[in-house]
Each structure stands twice: as C-alpha cells, then as structure tokens.
Write an enzyme that holds these catalytic residues in place. Structure first.
Site, PDB file in Angstrom:
ATOM      1  N   ASP A 340       0.863  -1.166   0.000  1.00 53.40           N
ATOM      2  CA  ASP A 340       0.000   0.000   0.000  1.00 53.40           C
ATOM      3  C   ASP A 340       0.910   1.229   0.000  1.00 53.40           C
ATOM      4  OD1 ASP A 340      -2.366   1.485   0.272  1.00 53.40           O
ATOM      5  OD2 ASP A 340      -2.113   1.594   2.435  1.00 53.40           O
ATOM      6  N   ASP A 643      -2.496  -1.013   5.706  1.00 55.67           N
ATOM      7  CA  ASP A 643      -2.869  -0.497   7.020  1.00 55.67           C
ATOM      8  C   ASP A 643      -4.363  -0.244   7.169  1.00 55.67           C
ATOM      9  OD1 ASP A 643      -3.033   1.593   5.292  1.00 55.67           O
ATOM     10  OD2 ASP A 643      -1.820   2.993   6.457  1.00 55.67           O
ATOM     11  N   ASP A 647      -7.476  -3.082   3.061  1.00 51.74           N
ATOM     12  CA  ASP A 647      -6.368  -4.001   2.768  1.00 51.74           C
ATOM     13  C   ASP A 647      -6.581  -5.389   3.378  1.00 51.74           C
ATOM     14  OD1 ASP A 647      -4.821  -1.999   1.453  1.00 51.74           O
ATOM     15  OD2 ASP A 647      -4.263  -1.195   3.407  1.00 51.74           O
TER      16      ASP A 647
END
Length: 908
Positions: A340, A643, A647
């Site tokens: 990410d 986070d 996700d």
C-alpha cells in the site's frame, strides 16, 4: 417467515441502488422519506432491515481448531513413533515423544485462535453513537438503531455511522484512508457523480467507519450493517482463504513420502528377514519396529519449531511481530511485495515539498510534520527573500491548524494540508506562535467547496491590515491582477507562466495551492466574498505531497538486489501514485493501471499484465484481492502490506500479510501474519533477510538430522538381511535421535546469515528442501555413518567379545561422528576446517559440551546402563569413537574440495 422475506428484499434494495448517481431529493423519494422519520416508522424499518451492525461471524470451536492441528502429517509420524515406543515398554521415551506432539499442537492451536479476530475488529469500526434527526427532534442514539431513510448529522471528529447520501455539506472533509488508502481528507459536496465513479470519487457519499476531519454535514442513511462498504469488505474477508505456507506444504509432503517408504520397507524387510536371516518371528518383528523408530526423524519437528521460534524472536528485535510461526520461513521465499502507498511507503503526513515564487523555484527538505528542514534555492543554498517571508506569513496566518510536538510525538489539530503549511512556514523562518500574536485575525471566510478558497483579515496593532488568501490555484489566479516579485514589489500577473507551472506540478503528483494577499484599508473590519473577487496580489504556489519514506527507498533498492519485485497498490489517484513510485525507485512506472481498467480485464488478461505493471491506482478491496491471486497464479510467493480496512482481505489471502502496527487499523492487524511495530517498510527487507536465514538453517538442520537416521536405518537393514546381530538397539536409537541429535541440531537455528543472503534471487515456491546437493550429502553421510557404526561394532566384538560393549561403542561412535559432522554442516558449500569453523559459535561449543556430558552419563551411570543396555568403555574405545569423528570430517573436507573442483571444471 414474512419478516425474513421483507428483510431480504430490503437488503437487495440497499445493495442494488447506485445512491451516488441520485440527487438527494431522488434518494428521499426512493426511500419514502421526504423528511425526518417518525419514531414509529423508524421502528418498523428496523424490523424490516435489521440492526445497523455487522453480523457476528460463526466462530470456529476449540475442538475444530484442535482437530485441524492434528491433521498435520508430522503429528501422525510422531504419534506413530510414540505408539511403537510404548509397545516396546519404554513409557518414558513414549512420553517424551508425546510431549513434542502436544507442544507442536498447542503452538498452532493458540496462533490460529488469534488469527480469526479480523472480523471482530471490523465490527468495532462501526460508530457506537449517532446524532439522528427524527420527526420529534434531534436525538443521540446507538448507531445500531439507524435505518435507511434516517437523517444523520455530522461534525468534526465523528465516525460516520452508516453509508450516507449527503444533502448538506459545509466545508465537510472526510478521511477515507481506511477504505481507499487516500492520504488526504476528501472534500465532500451534495452533487451526484457518474455511475462508474470510484469509491474515492463519490463526493456526495459518506461511508460507514470513516472519520469527519473538518466541517459539518447532513446525510440520508442509504445502507446499513452488512450492506455498507465496510460490511461488504467484512463479507469479502470471511470468504477469503489463507494459503498454506510453502514450508508446511513441503514438510507434509516429506512426512507422507517418508512414512510410506518406512512402512513399505518395514514390510519388505520383515518378510525378507524371515526368508534370509532365520531369526525367530518375535525377534524379527521387534527388529523391524526398531528400524521404524530409526527411520523416523523424531527430532525434526522439534528442530523445525525451535528454528522458527528463533526467527520469530529475531524479528521481534527488529520491531516485527510474527503472528503465525511458519510465515517467518515463507518470507525467505517472497518474490513479490505488494505494498500500500499511504502510511507504508509514505509517512501519511502531508508536506510542502516545493514552492514557486515569481522568478524562483524552491525545494523544501525534511520529513512529514517534523520541524527540521529548510527551504533551498535551485542551487541548494538556503533561500531568503522578502517574498519568501511574506509567503510563509500567509501560510501560517491563513490557517486553522495547530502542530505541536510532545515527547517525540507529533500532534496536529485541524486539516493535514493546513498543518503542512504551518510546518512550511517554520522551515522558511517564520515564528508561527509570535506571528499569530503580532498579526491577530479580525475576520475570516472559511474554505468552502463552492468558493474554493479561504481568506483571513489580519492587523499588526499599528493600524495596518492585510487580507491573506489561500485556495485552488485557478480560483486564486482569477482573483489576482498582479504578482509580488522577489524584491517585494508588485508587477503584472503572468498568467500563462503560472498556468504552465500548475500543470507541471500537478503532473508530478503534487497537490497545488496558491497563496495571495490583498492590502486592506485602515479600519477595514469585515470580509465579504464580493470584495475579494479582484485586486489580489499573487505571492506564489506551494506543492504538497505525502512524501516517500527515505528508509523505504533504500529498502526497495535492497529488494531489487535480492530479485524481489515491489509493486504499489493504492486507492489514491493515478498521477499521484506514479509520481511517488518514481521517487521510490520502483520499476515499470511508465504505466499506471487503475481500478476502472482492472474491471475490464478477465483473470487471464490480468495475469498477463500483472507481471509488467508495478503501479496500481484507484483500487478497491476486490481489486487488491484479484491482484494478489493473479500474482500467486504466476507461482509467486506474495507479501502484501497495508494499514486500512480495505487491505484486510488481500492481507489474509497473501502468503505473507504484513500490517502496520502504529497507524494501521485493527482489522488489518488481525488479518495479517506479521505486524510491523514501527510502520517501516525497511523492516520488510530485514524480515526477508531473516526468512532466508531461517530457511538456510532449516536446510542445514535437515542435512544434519537425516544422515543420522539414514545411517541407523541402513545398518539395521544390513544386519537384518544378512542375519547379523543388530549393532544398535531400538531404545539406543531413540536416545540418539531425541537427545544428542536434537541438542546438536538446535545450534543450527542460531547460525547467522550468510554474507550474500540478499544477493541471490528468491527460491521457487515449490523448491524442495531435499534437492540436488542436499540429497547427495544426506546419502553420502548416511553411508559414512553406516561404515562407522559397523566398524565400531566389529572392532569391539573382535577385541572384547561383548555385545553390550560393542553396542555402547557403536552408539558413542555415532554420536562422536555427529559432533564432527555438525562443524561440517554449518558450511555446506565451503571448507569447515578453518579457524572460524573449528571455533564455531559459543552456542555450538556449549552444545558439544552438553552432549559429551550426556554421553558420559549414558556410558558410565548405572541407571543409564540398566535402562539403555550400555556399559563403561575404556579410554582406548573412547579414542576410537573420537578418531571416527575426525575421519568423517576429513573425508567430507576432501569431498567438498573435489566437488568444487569438478564444478569449476564442468563448463569447460
């Protein structure tokens, strides 16, 4: 029954309607809610739609989890060994083996119990309270009582309680990072958007679980409970399966093959022994049982657990918590890291990285909200000018954010972009605190999505007043007739120049803001928008970015050196994603694939593209999950970092899910197998290094354990087929396998990483622990152990004529050969008779001392003599055992030298 059917129809209506394309009036018509709902109607709808809460997941019972641990084939092998040992009447040894079974099972049982908390974590994302307007007035109620059609009020700091279609928005900004990964709070409005708009572009919607950053708003509840966006992710997470780690797959396969070989060989040797050896049936049966015990490496699961546990401990020192032990080894096989962007590769802290003045382009150094940093000119020198000072003053005074440091932690109150401007002012040399006192604010026009600017009226206690403006660059430029030169004087506005600069900065992924001033007459006390439409003086532009972490740039370079591809998957805009990817040093940044493009690709097309593209933007949780599956379909071992709640499904599906521990959501942490306590991407490169070290040490452990079992087995087979007396008894074999072998093999778990561990490509997912050189070394050393065992047996029988003495010497010779082999196996591909190799590590020398002490007990203590059928040996015999160990080490050194010479000569 009718109630259940009604509820089902209500859920379908919530799911199927694209609320973001409808105007608020149309939404109210669809939901039969022209105004705030009466309490009675709200109660009826609560019955129809159900509570605004995520459904409780069916938790797996303790017995189910325990049963899953017992389906491990290694556990079957150990249990079989325990039963066989008990059948020999040696209950102590059977108890030792069963203790290993219990420990192995409990570790997996406890770890798996923790891993299933992800859905519970997401459930707690729903707001516990909500401010709702009903027909009888405003109420604060439990969020679970909200129903479609309800009217909800939003204020700064609120967690949005359900999916809302906004009908009023006043400077409303919502932080949607947990759903989209976008680093900036999103400006909200009440207008409808296109049907195909990505989640982050649905500006007329407020989604459950997101946080109100600034402003106020009012919205109509359109989706509740499992039908909300966060509820949809919860359902996706429940359907996502966790893959088995490569190591567990290999160990299961190895255990199955070994068990089949042992069973088939045992049956064949039993009947062969009846035919050739002439031994009595009972004696032959017990000999075959002894062979089974010899062939099963009882200590291997213990070594596996210990090696993994050491890796887990090492990772904890590097600020990484490993939640599933086998994953530490999987890290060593990682070939792709999908990361990410926000908070992982970047700091999730907005920062001014560039400022453009009339005639000057300035670079801003530093990291995030830290005050350390400077504003430098193009040649790198510290920039100073009256214009820069005025730009800094405007940044600080036309600003509602406060930034302060406390015990090393940065705390911001207000909008992140305004906080970044405040930090920029400090770096430019402006004293923000005294500036606010010297130039207090008289009036202001707050930022509004329609006006697209903010203005403040400030005075200096001496009758001088000035208006500072900040906002969208096109809007501010329209209000300006002139620009301020570096000297502080004004000149005509060069609109074409500034339009070009704005385009350049936007193409680099920067969020651009313009700052301007307008002189105010003495006694001017109130601001009006119509008074500001013209006559302003442009001070300059600033470009803001959520900057890459410096340590992440270094870590990505290390990953590339190790043959690991790094891909960025983010919910942010494509231009921003591409710009950050280039700054990070990612490969293949020329093309950015968006979520909209992914929707038009089938699985085969995605597999073809996923290897070529390294940057993916505007992605949803489903997109991230598809990308992970596509990479796994290409036989990659995928690590996924993240986070946000968005996700979580991909973290669970990845071979290694890595969550951020500080800024990460609880849902992401619970779905992951590794949690980084410092949110540092650099820790991932360190984790891969540790994983590769663990794998190398496991390989050494297997190369050490298996020849011992091989030598024991072959010696028993030879004795059985030739009708000879067994050189070592079954109980003595257990002593060697469970005591000396395990103690010595444990030291291999502490071996440090090889210097070039991060300079070679990752191993294939299906690479066997037993392949090539390891197979040859296991076979070769097994034969050397066979020779040593029979040499000791015959030498003792020739000189002393006692079977007990001969067996005791054979056991001591086997253990001595083990100890010397330990020094050889530490350096499989290089010479071991070196000062470094002979001295070993402190733990190696300690283990050798412990094994010598245990063998002295085995040989000379009466209780051990009675239990294991051993007896005391002379110094001459002990010298024979030690000499056998030295001979084995010399032979292996010669084998290593010859093999390396043949390899060098091979290609020629």
């Amino acid at each position: 029954m009718a109630e259940a059917e009604e509820r089902k129809n209500g859920e379908l209506h919530q799911q199927d309607t694209e609320w973001h394309v409808l105007e608020p009036v149309a939404v109210r018509e669809q939901l039969w809610a022209e105004g705030p709902l009466p309490t009675e109607e709200a109660q009826n709808r609560l019955t129809q739609y159900g509570p605004n809460a995520l459904p409780e997941a069916r938790t797996k019972g303790a017995w189910t989890r325990l049963g899953r641990q017992l389906r491990n084939f290694l556990i079957y092998v150990l249990a079989t060994a325990a039963v066989i040992t008990a059948s020999l009447g040696h209950w102590v040894d059977a108890g030792v083996i069963m203790a290993v079974v219990v420990i192995q099972t409990l570790v997996g049982f406890i770890q798996e119990g923790k891993a299933e908390q992800a859905l519970s974590a997401i459930r707690h994302m729903l707001a516990p309270k909500a401010r709702v307007v009903r027909s009888d007035g405003q109420h604060q109620i439990d969020a679970s009582g909200l129903v479609p059609g309800d009217t909800v009020l939003l204020e700064p700091g609120d967690r949005v309680p359900a999916d809302l279609r906004l009908e009023k928005s006043h400077n409303l900004k919502i932080d949607e990072a947990i759903l989209t990964g976008e680093s900036e709070a999103v400006d909200k409005s009440t207008g409808a958007v296109a049907s195909e708009a990505a989640l982050g572009d649905q500006t007329g919607m407020a989604f459950s679980g997101t946080m109100v950053a600034t402003g106020a708003g009012r919205g109509i509840v359109v989706r509740t409970g499992a039908n909300t966006e966060i509820g949809r992710i919860s359902g996706l997470l429940a359907q996502t399966t966790t893959l088995k780690t490569p190591l567990l797959e290999q160990m299961d396969k190895f255990a199955r093959i070994l068990s089949i070989i042992v069973i088939v060989a045992g049956i064949a040797i039993f009947f062969g022994g009846l035919w050739f050896s002439g031994l009595p049936f009972r004696e032959l049966f017990m000999a075959v049982v002894g062979l089974t015990v010899a062939a099963i490496p009882e200590g291997l699961p213990a070594i596996l657990t210990i090696t993994l546990a050491i890796g887990v401990r090492q990772m904890a020192r590097r600020k990484a918590v490993v939640r599933r032990m086998p994953v530490i080894e999987t890290l060593g096989a990682v070939s792709v890291i999908c990361s990410d962007k926000t908070g992982t590769l970047t700091r999730n802290e907005m920062m001014v990285t560039r400022a453009v003045l009339s005639g000057a382009r300035l670079e801003v150094t530093g990291e995030g909200y830290d005050f350390d940093g400077a504003v430098n000119g193009e040649s790198g020198q510290l920039a100073e000018s009256p214009l820069l000072g005025e730009l800094a003053r405007a940044s600080a005074l036309c600003n509602d954010a406060h930034v302060h440091h406390d015990s090393g932690q940065v705390h911001i109150n207000g909008d992140p972009m305004e906080a970044a401007l405040s930090v920029f002012a400090r770096k430019a040399g402006f004293d923000v605190e005294s500036g606010a006192i010297d130039w207090p604010r008289k009036d202001e026009i707050p930022f509004d999505t329609q006006n697209r600017f903010m203005a403040t009226l400030n005075h200096d206690h001496h009758g001088h007043s000035v208006i500072y403006l900040k906002g969208a660059p096109e809007r501010i430029l329209d209000m300006c007739a002139s620009e301020v030169a570096e000297s502080g004087e004004t000149m005509a506005l060069s609109r074409a120049f500034w339009d070009q600069v704005i385009t350049e900065m936007a193409s680099e992924g920067l969020r651009v803001l313009a700052l301007a001033r307008k002189p105010a007459e003495r006694g001017f006390t109130e601001l009006a928008i119509e008074d500001l439409e013209e006559g302003a003086e442009l001070l300059g532009l600033v470009g803001l970015l959520d900057p890459p972490r410096h340590e992440a740039i270094r870590a990505i370079a290390d990953c590339h050196d190790a043959g690991i591809r790094v891909k960025m998957i983010t919910g942010d805009h494509g231009v921003t994603a591409g710009a950050i990817a280039r700054k990070l040093g990612l490969k293949n940044t020329g093309r950015v694939l968006t979520g909209k493009e992914l929707d038009h690709l089938d699985d085969d097309q995605l597999r073809d593209l996923v290897g070529e593209v390294d940057v993916f933007a505007r992605t949803s949780p489903e997109h991230k999950l598809r990308l992970v599956k596509a990479l796994q379909a290409l036989h990659g071992v995928v690590a996924m970092t993240g986070d946000g709640v968005n996700d979580a499904p991909a973290l669970k599906r990845a071979d290694v899910g890595i969550a951020m521990g500080v800024k990460g959501s609880e849902a992401a942490r619970e779905a992951s197998s590794v949690v980084l306590l410092d949110d540092n991407f650099a820790s991932i490169a360190a984790a891969v290094r540790e994983g590769r070290t663990v794998y190398a040490n496991l390989k050494k452990g297997i190369a050490f354990m298996l020849p011992i079992n091989g030598g024991e087995s072959i010696s028993l087979i030879t004795a059985l087929l030739l009708g000879l007396t067994l050189p070592i008894s079954a109980l003595q074999i257990l002593w060697v396998n469970m005591v000396s072998s395990v103690v010595l093999a444990m030291t291999l778990a502490f071996e440090p990483a090889e210097p070039d561990v991060m300079k070679h490509p990752p191993r294939p997912r299906d690479e066997s622990l037993l392949r090539g050189f390891v197979v040859w070394r296991v076979a070769f050393v097994s034969l050397l152990f066979l020779v040593g065992i029979f040499a000791a047996w015959y030498w003792a029988m020739h000189h002393y004529g006692s079977e007990t003495t001969a067996r005791t010497l054979a056991v001591n010779t086997l253990v001595a050969m083990e100890m010397f082999y330990l020094f050889a196996v530490r350096y499989l591909d290089s010479a071991s008779i070196t000062l470094r190799g002979v001295l070993g590590t402190p733990i190696v020398l300690a283990a050798v001392a412990v094994v010598i002490a245990l063998q002295l007990l085995f040989t000379y203590l009466p209780w051990f003599n009675r239990t294991f059928g051993s007896e005391g040996l002379s110094l001459e015999m002990l010298g024979f055992a030690a000499g056998s160990g030295v001979a084995l080490l010399v032979v292996l050194e010669l084998e290593t030298a010859i093999r390396k010479r043949l390899l060098r000569a091979g290609p020629g």
